[in-house]
Design an enzyme around this catalytic site. Structure first.
Site, PDB file in Angstrom:
ATOM      1  N   GLY A 502       0.805  -1.213   0.000  1.00 19.65           N
ATOM      2  CA  GLY A 502       0.000   0.000   0.000  1.00 19.65           C
ATOM      3  C   GLY A 502       0.837   1.261   0.000  1.00 19.65           C
ATOM      4  O   GLY A 502       0.718   2.111  -0.898  1.00 19.65           O
ATOM      5  N   GLY A 660       3.578  -4.573   6.649  1.00 20.35           N
ATOM      6  CA  GLY A 660       2.334  -5.035   7.260  1.00 20.35           C
ATOM      7  C   GLY A 660       2.288  -6.531   7.509  1.00 20.35           C
ATOM      8  O   GLY A 660       1.503  -7.003   8.320  1.00 20.35           O
ATOM      9  N   GLU A 661       3.111  -7.286   6.806  1.00 15.90           N
ATOM     10  CA  GLU A 661       2.975  -8.738   6.897  1.00 15.90           C
ATOM     11  C   GLU A 661       4.219  -9.438   7.419  1.00 15.90           C
ATOM     12  O   GLU A 661       4.130 -10.527   7.973  1.00 15.90           O
ATOM     13  CB  GLU A 661       2.583  -9.292   5.513  1.00 15.90           C
ATOM     14  CG  GLU A 661       1.172  -8.847   5.148  1.00 15.90           C
ATOM     15  CD  GLU A 661       0.808  -9.082   3.698  1.00 15.90           C
ATOM     16  OE1 GLU A 661       0.220 -10.122   3.419  1.00 15.90           O
ATOM     17  OE2 GLU A 661       1.108  -8.218   2.850  1.00 15.90           O
TER      18      GLU A 661
END
Lengths: 706, 339, 190
Positions: A502, A660-661
């Site tokens: 993102g 984020g992961e």
């Protein structure tokens, strides 16, 4: 509120005040006159056909407005995802699939009406059980993410057979459920020929495009708003059936309709991480140098759609491995369709690979940190490309230093406090660097300040804040001069909030738009026109022009300490420490939360999350939050995340990798390796439950038990 | 959820009368389990008789050192009661091991006793369940039963009782005051809750309209040396896999008084009387505890996926009794050392 | 015999204001707040008392509003997240949550905050938790500290994984409330 990052601790989230005061509105929290409530009816069989639907009692419930089913629902156009083709046929592909919808004046009435719908079925024999030798296993064309199903390098069989140390192990991960705290939820309003939807989604444009196909509308006539989203972790990455049902019901009734998926229906309906069985074989020499690595994955998908968890892919990129085989096989069962869950492929695959690395360390007698250092590689083994940056070794060393790894006695069961056995473990983390084209608009406003617009989604990542920071930096303006609009399909198109891409994708577009605006402003003289001055950006060409001579990936290392009660086998985390190298970190405050959040979910995966496919009925037995155990506060005493400075010119203008992961990748292996260190028991099937350990703990309990 | 009529009971007799008038009525206490089950469609009362405001919210001292606990008292209030904490620590600990702070604030003592099993089949009206719908069968026996019973189950039902508090009350021989019609009777908690047998639909011996008004504890000196141990899949906010309520008094290293109840193993809290009887007069050693608990567990009939509960509850019981023994002032009890 | 009545008038004192409502008897306090009073701060995460997102204070005690029938709580004082701030002045817990980034998606946050308000009051009132020492004197304030806060906040799930930050935030607020004498933080990332 701290809107300027004076301390280096990172800007406080722009929407923070709205979130802590309850003012932030989520998908079914927008007040609309005459709004109805919908409650879905799930199929009660695992496979077959509906033969009769009796809605008389449901319609007689006070407040019922409509009951929709395949018998009376409006016909839909063909969507990309067949899961969205709801109420169009009497076929039942899995238990829990939506087969009807009750619509009523109040939520209470809708639930009662749904319960009163009577369905008759012609059930067919079903198969919901994954086995390693399932006759339906096949090699899909590609696996999730578009990766090749199989890869071979060198001669694995020969090299493995010739290796001094040979490890051949199998790991199992049960189905896992995303369970974001906000259920999948939608509000649909038809405004004449236009459709307005508030959807709890990770990408408004993705929802818009599917709804356009389903309802035969020009996308421009559909506005999807996803301003605040209560988590998703992949499960809201594409639209889910509830948004289609809400739109159908709103169209049918002519009134706005709200639909929030009841929690106990979610396991079946919103996607999940499919169970995997993974065989890992490693051949290494006495120095722990890997010569042969095979990672073979068996998993399932539904009969509705093929989705293959790409769990073998980490083995293509993590360690030097001259001879390599990585494969995926999938079978189609009468089960709910699996989908994305935080770090698909990477997370389950790295549990297997990193567990195997720990086993190799134990087998060869080499320290688990050291054995990873010895197999570090500057080139991605699979592609042969150099990494644009790879600081795995630094993460391992820095993590070891901060954690106090040095001097660790590798023998299992050497540390105890009373009845508790203590152990430590390490695992590496990794996650690919993705980026997708995006558009953005930057406008200098006549009244002063700037307006930035991009259809980004903030599912809790801090995207809204970081994008405003990127704009402020690009414009050399104070952050409080930036107003930012995201989470709306009317805004310039951006990709879904997924794949940890993102910030890179939206941020690149924002950066580009801001730079363009600066040029426009430089050419402008005099006061700004009333509508301000705008600049638009589209990064399609920039993304396409990125050199493909590099492998791009973020790395990290995680260190866990656990305690195991020798009487009960209860395993609890004591501390977890991660060090990551993920490019430039743009906001320390929210970045730390991202890393810690992923690591926390990893702890949950390792120790508490357990889901069982019920062979007789075809549904997940642990279907609610009392039965499906997400880690609670008391399970997560101490999680620390650090990161290394990393300069990488081959990424994007911000120099960032996704964060984020990566935090969930490797955590479970660090934890189970720590469990092994504590107890001598190697847990190869998640989660670590008392029954996994009790037999092996008997030895430590002497002389308590005779 | 069906629509229902709501009545707020003005007194015990009125509550019982309201129930008598409606065969489909249910009492509403804190609602933490009933509302949940109504939403699932497992319970469908047409009348709710709200007994949460009946004035049974105190803990009163009774003559010979006992306590009379109001059935409408919240779980948190009972857990925080000074006398309970000091004289019956096992009860306070059991309460605090249960549910969450929010749920304990709402849940009542009476409701806690009568909460229903969390068996996944019982909670899903789309599946057979002899408890919910007698005669439909018990898919749990062959299905998902990891957290179901290993003791005292029947072919019709392998449910477990989910309460922590009830396990402590069973160990303490609590009496339950029940207003039944116009008569009050006291039922030992160990008899209030029943084994499934041929009537798995009946969790307790209560009949429609019976109202629990109080729970009575008699003086139990050894309860001052008591504790509650709960094993669960996460560190808090989950039901027991197994649990143990234990009280022990030793003298010169010999067991003088002992109470032991096991949770998470049966359709009701399992009072381990066999083990207790074996231990009286025996040396308070881990070996003796293990032998006694083994005798208790000898009739266990675990299912495919819950056999681990047998050694698990055994370990926990032995460890709990060993800890209590070690705490006794005589100092003769020895705890096993960790390696 | 009268026809059965399935709706009832109730008065709830929400954030200090009397709100008179007619509720379907099946309406929970949570649904009354969200659907009838447009107070959507309290969240519906599971609707079955399994996540804590709906936590509000009822007569000063934290409870899962999804399990309370509004009709049975007639006359209750309800405090929701919307009622925590004093005008523009945020509650110390709200400030601490912002500063510690003790939220991500924000969906569990209102429940975490209301729960934390209850936790601080329960600790100040000396009410024990599962990790309070059995010998801790009844009625005497329980010192805050990570272990106590973690256990007491365990009825509020957070899927984003903010627990360690939540503990810091609650600990900060406890410190602000108790002055220097509180149990203190046991270390961590910040």
């Amino acid at each position: 509120m701290n809107t300027a990052d004076r301390t280096g601790e990172g800007v406080v989230r722009l929407e923070g005040r709205a979130k802590v005061t309850g003012a932030a509105r989520y998908a079914v929290e927008h007040p609309l006159d005459g709004c109805l409530h919908a409650w879905p009816v799930p199929a009660g069989i695992a496979r077959g056909r509906i033969t009769a639907i009796d809605t008389e009692r449901a319609l007689a419930e006070p407040g019922t407005v409509a009951v929709l089913s395949h018998e009376n629902a409006p016909r839909l156009g063909e969507p990309e995802d067949p899961e969205l083709f709801v109420l169009q046929s009497p076929r039942v592909a899995y238990r829990g699939q939506y087969v009807a919808l009750a619509v009523a004046e109040t939520p209470q009435a809708a639930r009662a009406a749904a319960a009163a719908v009577r369905l008759e079925y012609a059930a067919e024999p079903h198969d919901v059980t994954l086995t390693g030798g399932h006759p339906g296993l096949y090699a899909p064309e590609t696996v999730n993410g578009g990766y090749p199903t199989d890869r071979e390098r060198g001669d694995f069989d020969m090299a493995f057979a010739a290796s001094e140390f040979r490890l051949d192990t199998r790991y199992r991960i049960p189905p896992l459920h995303n369970h974001p705290m906000e259920p999948h939820a939608s509000t649909a309003v038809w405004e004449g020929p236009r459709l307005r939807v508030y959807d709890s989604a990770q990408g408004a444009h993705a929802v818009q495009s599917e709804l356009a196909a389903l309802f035969g509308l020009e996308p421009e006539r559909i506005t999807v708003v996803s301003e605040h989203v209560g988590g998703g972790f992949g499960s809201k990455g594409t639209p889910r059936p509830q948004v289609v049902l809400a739109c159908l019901a709103a169209r049918e009734t002519g009134r706005p309709v709200k639909l929030a998926v009841p929690r106990h229906q979610m396991a079946q309906i919103v996607g999940h991480r499919a169970a995997t069985e993974q065989r890992v074989r490693i051949g290494a020499d006495g120095a722990g140098q890997i010569s042969a690595l095979a990672h073979e994955v068996v998993t399932y998908s539904s009969t509705v759609r093929e989705f293959t968890e790409q769990a073998a892919t980490p083995s293509r990129t993590m360690y030097a491995s001259p001879h390599s085989r990585t494969t995926h096989r999938v079978t189609r069962l009468d089960v709910p369709t699996p989908s994305w869950m935080r770090a698909p492929g990477e997370c389950p695959g790295m549990f297997a690979l990193e567990s195997a690395m720990d086993e190799l360390a134990v087998t060869t007698g080499i320290d688990p940190v050291e054995i990873r250092l010895r197999n570090d590689t500057a080139k991605e083994p699979d592609s042969g490309h150099p990494f644009s940056s790879r600081r795995l070794a630094d993460c391992l060393r820095e993590g070891a230093r901060r954690f106090g790894w040095e001097g660790r006695d590798p023998r299992p069961g050497t540390r105890a406090e009373g009845r508790l056995l203590i152990g430590t473990g390490v695992a590496a983390s990794g996650y690919p660097v993705y980026v997708a084209p995006a558009r953005a608009t930057a406008r200098a406003e006549a009244a002063g300040g700037y307006r930035i617009e991009v259809d980004a989604t903030d599912i809790g990542t801090g995207a809204r804040t970081v994008l405003a920071q990127i704009a402020a930096e690009a414009l050399a303006a104070p952050l409080d001069r930036i107003r930012i609009g995201i989470g709306n399909s009317d805004l310039p198109k951006g990709p879904v909030a997924g794949g940890s891409m993102g910030t890179a994708s939206w941020g690149w577009a924002v950066h580009k738009a801001c730079r363009a605006l600066l040029r426009t402003l430089a050419e402008h003289s005099g006061p700004l026109p009333e509508e301000g001055l705008s600049a638009h950006a589209d990064t399609s060409d920039d993304v396409a022009a990125r050199s493909d001579a590099y492998a791009r990936r973020a790395f990290g290392a995680q260190f866990a300490e656990v305690q195991v009660d020798m009487d009960t086998g209860e395993t609890r985390l004591r501390r977890l420490l991660g060090v990551f190298a993920a490019g430039r970190v743009l906001n320390a405050r929210t970045a730390r939360s991202q890393f810690i959040g992923g690591m926390t979910m990893g702890v949950s995966m390792a120790l508490t999350e357990h889901s069982t496919m019920d062979a007789e009925f075809g549904d997940f037995a642990e279907r609610d939050l009392a039965m499906y155990h997400v880690a609670v506060n008391a399970d997560v005493p101490d999680v620390q995340a650090y990161w290394l400075d990393e300069e990488d010119q081959e990424l994007n203008p911000m120099g960032s990798k996704g964060i984020g992961e990566i935090g969930i990748v490797g955590t479970a292996a660090a934890v189970t390796s720590a469990v092994h260190h504590a107890t001598g028991v190697r847990v190869r099937e998640l989660p670590v439950l008392p029954e996994s350990l009790l037999p092996g703990l008997a030895e430590w309990r002497r002389p308590a038990v005779v | 959820m069906r629509t229902f009529r709501y009545e707020r009971a003005s007194g015990d007799e009125a509550a019982v009368a309201a129930m008598a008038a409606s065969p489909g009525a249910r009492y509403l206490g804190g609602g933490t389990n009933l509302v949940d089950l109504m939403k699932l469609g497992v319970e469908s009362p047409d009348v709710l008789v709200d007994v949460s405001r009946l004035p049974h919210t105190s803990v009163e001292h009774t003559g010979p050192g006992g306590l009379l606990i109001g059935a409408a008292l919240s779980n948190s209030d009972l857990a925080a009661d000074h006398t309970v904490r000091t004289r019956y620590p096992v009860l306070s600990q059991a309460l605090l091991a249960g549910a969450s702070g929010q749920l304990r604030n709402a849940a009542t003592v009476g409701g806690n006793l009568l909460q229903r099993t969390r068996c996944p089949y019982f909670q899903d009206p789309g599946k057979p369940c002899n408890k919910r719908q007698p005669g439909t069968g018990c898919p749990a026996r062959e299905g998902v039963h990891r957290n179901l019973a290993v003791l005292g189950a029947s072919e019709h039902c392998v449910a477990t009782h989910p309460s922590d508090m009830a396990v402590a009350l069973a160990a303490l021989d609590a009496g339950v005051h029940v207003l039944s019609g116009a008569a009050t009777r006291t039922i030992p908690v160990t008899e209030l809750l029943r084994l499934p047998g041929d009537e798995p639909e009946r969790d307790s011996v209560l009949r429609h309209g019976d109202l629990i008004t109080h729970v009575e504890l008699s003086a139990v000196p050894e309860a001052a040396h008591s504790l509650y141990r709960k094993v669960r899949d996460r560190a808090s906010y989950s039901f027991a896999l197994v649990s143990v309520a234990a009280a022990l008094e030793t003298e010169g290293g010999v067991v003088r008084r002992v109470r032991l109840a096991l949770g998470g193993v049966a359709h009701r809290p399992w009072r381990a009387r066999t083990a207790e009887e074996r231990l009286l007069g025996e040396p308070a050693t881990a070996e003796a505890f293990a032998h006694a608990v083994d005798a208790e567990l000898a009739p266990a009939e675990p299912l495919r996926d819950n056999a681990f509960k047998v050694p698990l509850v055994r370990n926990v019981a032995v460890s709990a009794l060993s800890d209590l023994a070690a705490r006794q002032s005589d100092g003769t009890a020895r705890l096993p050392e960790a390696r | 015999m009268e026809a059965p009545v399935h709706a009832s008038p109730v008065t709830l004192y929400v954030n200090g204001t009397a709100r008179e409502l007619v509720v379907d008897n099946r309406t929970t306090v949570l649904d009354a707040l969200r659907e009838q009073l447009d107070l959507t701060g309290a969240k519906k995460g599971c609707d079955h008392g399994q996540c804590g997102a709906c936590t509000v204070l009822v007569d000063g005690l934290r409870m899962n509003s999804c399990l309370l029938f509004a009709v049975a709580r007639d006359g209750a004082r309800i405090t929701t997240v919307e009622g925590l701030a004093d005008g523009p002045e945020l509650h110390p817990l709200q400030e601490a949550f912002l500063e510690r980034d003790a939220y991500q998606c924000g969906y569990c946050t209102p429940g975490q905050l209301c729960s934390a308000v209850g936790v601080l009051e329960e600790m100040a009132a000396g009410r024990p938790s599962a990790v309070t020492a059995p010998e801790h004197p009844s009625g005497q304030a329980v010192p805050a500290g990570d272990t106590e806060i973690r256990e007491r906040m365990s009825g509020n799930l957070c899927r984003c994984g903010c627990y360690v930050n939540i503990v810091r935030a609650v600990d900060d607020a406890a410190g602000a409330q108790a002055g220097a004498g509180h149990g203190g933080s046991e270390g961590g990332a910040w």
